[in-house]
Design a protein around this motif. Structure first.
Motif, short mmCIF file in Angstrom:
data_model
loop_
_atom_site.label_atom_id
_atom_site.label_comp_id
_atom_site.label_asym_id
_atom_site.label_seq_id
_atom_site.Cartn_x
_atom_site.Cartn_y
_atom_site.Cartn_z
N VAL A 21 -25.97 11.56 49.51
CA VAL A 21 -25.45 10.96 48.28
C VAL A 21 -26.24 9.69 47.96
CG1 VAL A 21 -23.47 9.77 47.27
CG2 VAL A 21 -23.14 11.95 48.45
N LYS A 22 -26.45 8.85 48.97
CA LYS A 22 -27.20 7.60 48.75
C LYS A 22 -28.63 7.90 48.31
CE LYS A 22 -27.57 3.23 48.58
NZ LYS A 22 -27.02 2.57 47.42
N ALA A 23 -29.26 8.89 48.93
CA ALA A 23 -30.63 9.26 48.57
C ALA A 23 -30.70 9.75 47.12
CB ALA A 23 -31.16 10.33 49.52
N LEU A 24 -29.75 10.60 46.75
CA LEU A 24 -29.72 11.10 45.37
C LEU A 24 -29.44 9.97 44.38
CD1 LEU A 24 -27.84 14.45 45.95
CD2 LEU A 24 -30.23 14.16 45.28
N GLU A 25 -28.52 9.08 44.72
CA GLU A 25 -28.22 7.93 43.86
C GLU A 25 -29.46 7.07 43.66
OE1 GLU A 25 -25.48 3.88 43.85
OE2 GLU A 25 -25.09 5.42 45.34
N THR A 26 -30.19 6.84 44.73
CA THR A 26 -31.41 6.04 44.65
C THR A 26 -32.45 6.69 43.76
OG1 THR A 26 -31.01 5.13 46.84
CG2 THR A 26 -33.26 4.99 46.02
N ILE A 27 -32.66 7.98 43.94
CA ILE A 27 -33.64 8.71 43.13
C ILE A 27 -33.25 8.68 41.65
CG2 ILE A 27 -34.56 11.03 42.63
CD1 ILE A 27 -34.34 11.53 45.71
N LEU A 28 -31.98 8.97 41.36
CA LEU A 28 -31.53 9.00 39.97
C LEU A 28 -31.59 7.61 39.33
CD1 LEU A 28 -28.53 11.45 40.34
CD2 LEU A 28 -30.75 11.92 39.28
N THR A 29 -31.31 6.57 40.10
CA THR A 29 -31.40 5.20 39.59
C THR A 29 -32.85 4.84 39.29
OG1 THR A 29 -29.42 4.53 40.80
CG2 THR A 29 -30.90 2.78 40.09
N ARG A 30 -33.73 5.15 40.21
CA ARG A 30 -35.16 4.82 40.01
C ARG A 30 -35.75 5.55 38.81
NH1 ARG A 30 -37.25 4.82 46.28
NH2 ARG A 30 -36.26 2.84 46.84
N LYS A 31 -35.26 6.75 38.53
CA LYS A 31 -35.74 7.51 37.38
C LYS A 31 -35.05 7.08 36.08
CE LYS A 31 -37.31 11.57 39.79
NZ LYS A 31 -37.68 12.95 39.50
N GLY A 32 -34.10 6.17 36.19
CA GLY A 32 -33.40 5.69 35.01
C GLY A 32 -32.38 6.67 34.45
N LEU A 33 -31.95 7.61 35.29
CA LEU A 33 -31.01 8.63 34.83
C LEU A 33 -29.55 8.20 34.97
CD1 LEU A 33 -32.87 11.72 36.28
CD2 LEU A 33 -32.80 10.96 33.89
N ILE A 34 -29.29 7.23 35.84
CA ILE A 34 -27.93 6.70 35.98
C ILE A 34 -27.98 5.19 36.05
CG2 ILE A 34 -26.96 8.74 37.15
CD1 ILE A 34 -27.12 7.10 39.77
#
Length: 75
Positions: A21-34
């Motif tokens: 979950v943390k890895a996915l949150e980090t990826i989505l945040t870095r891509k500006g998706l969340i």
């Protein structure tokens, strides 16, 4: 014949659900998706306003309040 998933991008995610979950949150945040602040608000809402505590309160009240239990069962 089984497919080897080791070359798949998901293979790099950790196996522990919390870490995934943390890895996915980090990826989505870095891509500006969340937006992390919006995600924190959603999590807070589910934990404190919608979460299992509300159900536990309803059950406890139904055990201790026969009128409430009857109304709950009727509706």
């Amino acid at each position: 014949m089984p497919h080897d998933h080791s070359d798949h991008p998901h293979a790099v995610l950790p196996s522990d659900p919390a870490l995934r979950v943390k890895a996915l949150e980090t990826i989505l945040t870095r891509k500006g998706l969340i937006d992390p602040a919006a995600l924190d608000e959603i999590i807070d809402t589910y934990q404190n306003k919608i979460g299992p505590q509300n159900g536990a309160r309803v059950v406890a009240r139904a055990w201790s309040d026969p009128v409430f239990k009857a109304a709950l069962l009727a509706d």
